[in-house]
Scaffold this active site. Structure first.
Site, PDB file in Angstrom:
ATOM      1  N   ALA A  51       0.745  -1.251  -0.073  1.00  0.00           N
ATOM      2  CA  ALA A  51      -0.040   0.054  -0.052  1.00  0.00           C
ATOM      3  C   ALA A  51       0.828   1.482   0.135  1.00  0.00           C
ATOM      4  O   ALA A  51       0.749   2.132  -0.872  1.00  0.00           O
ATOM      5  CB  ALA A  51      -0.820  -0.060   1.055  1.00  0.00           C
ATOM      6  N   ARG A  93      -4.888  -0.244  -9.463  1.00  0.00           N
ATOM      7  CA  ARG A  93      -5.320  -1.370  -8.180  1.00  0.00           C
ATOM      8  C   ARG A  93      -6.515  -0.606  -7.545  1.00  0.00           C
ATOM      9  O   ARG A  93      -6.081   0.651  -7.178  1.00  0.00           O
ATOM     10  CB  ARG A  93      -4.124  -1.574  -7.428  1.00  0.00           C
ATOM     11  CG  ARG A  93      -3.083  -2.680  -8.323  1.00  0.00           C
ATOM     12  CD  ARG A  93      -2.186  -3.226  -7.486  1.00  0.00           C
ATOM     13  NE  ARG A  93      -2.761  -4.431  -6.608  1.00  0.00           N
ATOM     14  CZ  ARG A  93      -2.069  -4.933  -5.602  1.00  0.00           C
ATOM     15  NH1 ARG A  93      -0.677  -4.498  -5.261  1.00  0.00           N
ATOM     16  NH2 ARG A  93      -2.597  -6.015  -5.013  1.00  0.00           N
ATOM     17  N   ASP A 239      -4.137  -2.585   3.653  1.00  0.00           N
ATOM     18  CA  ASP A 239      -4.217  -1.868   2.807  1.00  0.00           C
ATOM     19  C   ASP A 239      -5.282  -0.508   2.702  1.00  0.00           C
ATOM     20  O   ASP A 239      -5.406   0.215   1.924  1.00  0.00           O
ATOM     21  CB  ASP A 239      -4.528  -2.780   1.530  1.00  0.00           C
ATOM     22  CG  ASP A 239      -3.457  -3.609   1.057  1.00  0.00           C
ATOM     23  OD1 ASP A 239      -3.196  -4.561   1.939  1.00  0.00           O
ATOM     24  OD2 ASP A 239      -2.574  -3.218   0.215  1.00  0.00           O
TER      25      ASP A 239
HETATM   26  C1  LIG Z   1       2.583  -2.088   4.091  1.00  0.00           C
HETATM   27  S1  LIG Z   1       1.149  -2.725   3.810  1.00  0.00           S
HETATM   28  C2  LIG Z   1       1.565  -3.891   2.701  1.00  0.00           C
HETATM   29  C3  LIG Z   1       0.211  -4.450   2.158  1.00  0.00           C
HETATM   30  O1  LIG Z   1       0.099  -4.722   0.913  1.00  0.00           O
HETATM   31  C4  LIG Z   1       0.118  -6.019   0.448  1.00  0.00           C
HETATM   32  O2  LIG Z   1      -0.741  -6.330  -0.742  1.00  0.00           O
HETATM   33  P1  LIG Z   1       0.027  -6.393  -2.124  1.00  0.00           P
HETATM   34  O3  LIG Z   1       1.137  -7.175  -1.718  1.00  0.00           O
HETATM   35  O4  LIG Z   1      -1.133  -6.874  -2.959  1.00  0.00           O
HETATM   36  O5  LIG Z   1       0.177  -4.947  -2.550  1.00  0.00           O
HETATM   37  C5  LIG Z   1      -0.355  -6.656   1.622  1.00  0.00           C
HETATM   38  O6  LIG Z   1      -1.766  -6.573   1.727  1.00  0.00           O
HETATM   39  C6  LIG Z   1       0.443  -5.984   2.810  1.00  0.00           C
HETATM   40  O7  LIG Z   1      -0.268  -6.382   4.097  1.00  0.00           O
END
Ligand SMILES: CSC[C@H]1O[C@H](OP(=O)(O)O)[C@H](O)[C@@H]1O
EC number: 5.3.1.23
Length: 347
Positions: A51, A93, A239
């Protein structure tokens, strides 16, 4: 010349360069984006993910979009061009609110300075501010969360909320880093986090590079590991956090939260204020991204499921606020009732 360089990204003034997180941990390959379309693709295809990281990346993509325009940015055409740049990057996204928070901040800065002689310099300064603030915020989250961990604790993590999910240092992994930096002996059990394997590929890689004790487990082992008394706390990222404290995070987080409650283990969410979305009342209103079925049917390009099998691939789930022991922010740890305590953070 590099104006910012971290494990996750580099800003040179004319390009944003990402480590390709799809290739980690076996290959350290870099992708250079010189326009906002390439930056959109880097976020959508999860070359960069996490995020706060995608928020900062979109901010730099916005600057690149401004540099693409030939003419007066303050003209009607220029303002329309930047509106389209913002919309394109915002379509990458749907779940992480940091993306929209960062783009709104950049676009507000643009509209306030559209007719300035140095609009692009002002936009670049704002994007760099977003990035450097993220690092400071993560270190504050780390300090606040570190106080919740005792010397000798073992923490379960899910997905990757580390340096690679932010501009640097991480949120959930920032808490672990800060506790270790404070001299506490912390061990980690990292869920592999199917289907994208952020835990196996990214969290394990980050923690081993830092010399932090990490044990990799498959997602279906979390309950058994808890039942054996091996876990003292769970710390995950987020997120989007709704006004009532419902938390959208990587798919599988909800299951970990239910298991933590079942075993009387505290379940903490580490997140900056830029992940809290008071305009979204509850988790029911948070858009959940669905991604390619290939992420399930293939592992690193190798097919593991029948051709044409039906799939369902939500990239996130929502953990109800009443399973969340505390939310660790840069302003401190907030506890229920979140519909009150979250609002107070912004007073
Ligand atoms: C520091 S929050 C990161 C958060 O984002 C990840 O999602 P993605 O890898 O799909 O961008 C995941 O939900 C993490 O907890």
């Amino acid at each position: 010349m590099s104006k910012l360089k971290t494990m996750t990204l580099e800003w040179t003034g004319d390009a944003v360069i990402f480590i390709d997180q799809r290739k980690l941990p076996l290959e350290e390959v870099y992708v250079k984006c010189t326009n906002h379309f390439d930056t959109f693709t880097a976020i959508k295809d999860m070359i960069v993910r996490g995020a706060p990281a995608i928020g900062a990346s979109a901010a730099f993509g916005y600057v690149l979009g401004a540099k693409e325009f030939r003419g007066e940015l303050g003209s009607e055409k220029g303002i329309d061009h930047m509106k389209k740049v913002k919309e394109k990057l915002a379509s990458s996204r749907p779940t992480a609110v940091n993306l929209f928070w960062a783009l709104e901040r950049m676009h507000k800065t643009f509209l306030e300075n559209a007719s300035s002689d140095n609009t692009i310099d002002i936009l670049e300064k704002e994007a760099l501010a977003i990035a450097f603030e993220d690092i400071e915020v993560n270190m504050a989250i780390g300090r606040n969360g570190s106080e919740l961990l005792r010397d000798g604790d073992t923490v379960l993590t899910h997905c990757n909320a580390g340096a690679l999910a932010t501009v640097d240092y991480g949120t959930a992994l920032g808490v672990i880093r800060a506790a270790v930096e404070a001299g506490k002996r912390i061990s980690v059990f990292a869920d592999e986090t199917r289907p994208y394997l952020q835990g196996a590929r990214l969290t394990a890689w980050e923690l081993m590079k830092d010399g932090i004790d990490v044990t990799l487990i498959s997602d279906n082992m979390a309950g058994w590991v808890m039942s054996q008394g091996k876990i003292d706390a769970v710390v995950v990222g987020a997120d989007r956090i709704a006004a009532n404290g419902d938390v959208a995070n990587k798919i599988g987080t909800y299951s970990v939260a239910v298991l933590a409650q079942r075993h009387g283990i505290p379940f903490y969410v580490a997140a900056p204020l830029s992940t809290i979305d008071l305009s979204t009342p509850t988790g029911k209103e948070i858009p959940i991204e669905e991604r390619s079925h290939k992420e399930i049917t293939h592992v690193q390009g190798i097919q593991v499921a029948p051709h044409n099998v039906k799939c369902y691939n939500p990239a996130f789930d929502v953990t109800p606020w009443n399973l969340v022991t505390g939310i660790i922010t840069e302003k401190g740890v907030v506890r229920p009732p979140y519909n009150v305590t979250l609002k107070n953070l912004f007073d």
